[in-house]
Design an enzyme around this catalytic site. Structure first.
Site, PDB file in Angstrom:
ATOM      1  N   SER A  93      -2.530  -1.372  -4.623  1.00 16.30           N
ATOM      2  CA  SER A  93      -1.856  -2.377  -3.782  1.00 16.30           C
ATOM      3  C   SER A  93      -2.417  -3.783  -3.895  1.00 16.30           C
ATOM      4  O   SER A  93      -1.860  -4.722  -3.318  1.00 16.30           O
ATOM      5  CB  SER A  93      -1.885  -1.939  -2.314  1.00 16.30           C
ATOM      6  OG  SER A  93      -0.837  -1.028  -2.046  1.00 16.30           O
ATOM      7  N   LYS A  96      -0.068  -6.589  -4.766  1.00 24.68           N
ATOM      8  CA  LYS A  96       0.707  -7.357  -3.781  1.00 24.68           C
ATOM      9  C   LYS A  96       0.189  -8.777  -3.598  1.00 24.68           C
ATOM     10  O   LYS A  96       0.908  -9.639  -3.078  1.00 24.68           O
ATOM     11  CB  LYS A  96       0.727  -6.623  -2.440  1.00 24.68           C
ATOM     12  CG  LYS A  96       1.487  -5.301  -2.461  1.00 24.68           C
ATOM     13  CD  LYS A  96       1.533  -4.668  -1.076  1.00 24.68           C
ATOM     14  CE  LYS A  96       2.366  -3.391  -1.065  1.00 24.68           C
ATOM     15  NZ  LYS A  96       1.658  -2.241  -1.651  1.00 24.68           N
ATOM     16  N   SER A 159       1.516  -3.701   4.182  1.00 27.94           N
ATOM     17  CA  SER A 159       1.455  -3.242   2.791  1.00 27.94           C
ATOM     18  C   SER A 159       2.701  -2.457   2.404  1.00 27.94           C
ATOM     19  O   SER A 159       2.645  -1.476   1.649  1.00 27.94           O
ATOM     20  CB  SER A 159       0.205  -2.376   2.560  1.00 27.94           C
ATOM     21  OG  SER A 159      -0.065  -2.243   1.183  1.00 27.94           O
TER      22      SER A 159
END
Length: 430
Positions: A93, A96, A159
């Site tokens: 992640s 991102k 997220s």
């Protein structure tokens, strides 16, 4: 240990200097200029390597239990300590951060508005997209009309992988199109060990990044897009009655003032964290990638940040909007030109050593010749501590200097030739 490093550096410098002198004997003027640039670049790399070793020796960098890590001063860009910082690791992640960077740039430029409504299609709906099932979600539903601002918070704070897809489709027309933008931007930012394959960070073959690249990307986000970065300190987000907390637990730290950035974890890449902390006018960025557990990534990142804030300080011996030196502008409409160390003149020094830093400037060429453009790099500024170069910044022209008229240029040509012949500053008396 440090004396051995200095001896090695001295030998490298002597070898470089010897090669430099021999090459100049056999080259024309254009080649000489190119060789001079390469020589100074290689010499700078030698200095940077020694300076990094000295910093660690001064301050005793902590050992970090992770595949890779780095600690960077956000203002100066100095690396305070690192380990395997260029090793490719699956970022999960952390991807991102780039998605957020591109969205922030689009909002800043006006290419899209925070109030724009985005239609949620099947791709961004977990029930209709098997890839999303079991992952972090904002819990979008097919057919929803959601503002860019809400999707942005859902991506950064919660997220949400579904939010990333909805934003990518809206901004670039498709996920593939957005991934192309991500990789193009990575090249512009100099992320040499990063390849993006998805807009959200879910596992994909060939998707990698490094601790250094993540630090550079995060520094760009913090510096270029403060409004976008402000979202990363929000601790919770509620959408359609679902309340979720930010996964970056350092935001609740009572011993550090952390205001971002992002967690990530995957089976192959382990547990990762990018975090930024401030203390007074200082900001550090820590990246830990591939820790063994959720607890370890926070513990190791906290260790890095506390050590960096305690052992170093950020100094600005040259102000961003003040001249460091003035030089004669030959053939120019103005007699002199002001020079400084650019827009980011901050340096990082061991705590309590800022007043001992000595500064000098070296021009790329013996004489500055108009026209000179604002922002043009004409040399380097050296920052030394205990006779060691600890940082270098570009020596930058502060304002444009156009060429003078033909008579003034002719007069300067005569003065310059006399100065070169006599070896004295003829122009100083004229």
């Amino acid at each position: 240990m440090f004396s051995m490093l200095l001896a090695g550096a001295e030998l490298c410098i002597k070898l470089l200097a010897g090669c430099y002198c021999k090459l100049l004997m056999w080259c024309d003027l254009k080649a000489m200029k190119k060789i001079r640039q390469v020589y100074w670049l290689l010499l700078l790399q030698v200095f940077i390597g020694v300076a990094g070793a000295r910093a660690d020796e001064w301050a005793g960098a902590p050992g970090i239990a992770a595949q890779a890590w780095i600690l960077m001063d956000a203002d100066s860009g100095a690396v305070l300590t690192e380990g395997n910082a260029d090793r490719p690791v699956e970022p999960a992640s952390l991807v991102k951060i780039m998605t957020s960077y591109l969205l922030g740039q689009a909002l800043k430029s006006g290419a899209l508005l925070a109030a724009d409504k985005v239609h949620v299609g099947t791709e961004a709906w977990a029930a209709g997209n098997p890839v999303l099932q079991g992952s972090s979600l904002m819990f979008l539903k097919r057919g929803d009309q959601v503002s860019v601002a809400e999707l942005n918070k859902g991506m950064v704070v919660a997220s949400g992988n579904d939010a990333c897809i909805a934003l990518a489709n809206y901004l670039a027309g498709s996920q593939d199109g957005f991934v192309t933008l991500m990789n193009e931007t990575a090249q512009v930012l100099g992320l040499s060990n990063t390849t993006f394959k998805t807009v959200h960070g879910l596992a994909a073959a060939g998707q990698v990044s490094s601790a250094r690249d993540m630090a550079v990307l995060s520094r760009a986000l913090i510096h270029d897009l403060p409004e976008e970065y402000a979202l990363f300190k929000e601790r919770a987000f509620t959408f359609n009655g679902v309340h979720q907390y930010n996964r970056n637990r350092l935001l609740w730290s009572t011993s550090l003032e952390v205001d971002g950035l992002k967690t990530g974890n995957s089976q192959e890449g382990g547990f990762s964290l990018v975090a930024s902390a401030v203390s007074g006018n200082r900001r550090l960025i820590a990246v830990v990638m591939g820790a063994d557990s959720d607890h370890a990534r926070f513990q190791e990142t906290e260790k890095l940040l506390k050590w960096g804030l305690r052992a170093f300080e950020t100094a600005m011996p040259i102000k961003a909007h003040e001249a460091f030196i003035e030089k004669r502008a030959w053939f120019g409409a103005a007699r002199t030109v002001r020079l400084n160390a650019g827009e980011r003149p901050a340096i990082t020094v061991p705590y309590g050593k800022a007043d001992a830093v000595k500064i000098s400037a070296i021009l790329n060429e013996p004489y500055l010749r108009a026209p000179l453009r604002k922002g043009q790099v004409v040399g380097v500024v050296n920052f030394q501590l205990d006779a060691l170069t600890i940082a270098q910044k570009p020596l930058v022209v502060m304002e444009t200097v156009e060429q003078a008229g033909w008579f003034s240029r002719l007069w300067d040509a005569v003065l310059l030739k006399l100065q070169q012949w006599l070896g004295v500053c003829v122009a100083c008396a004229v």
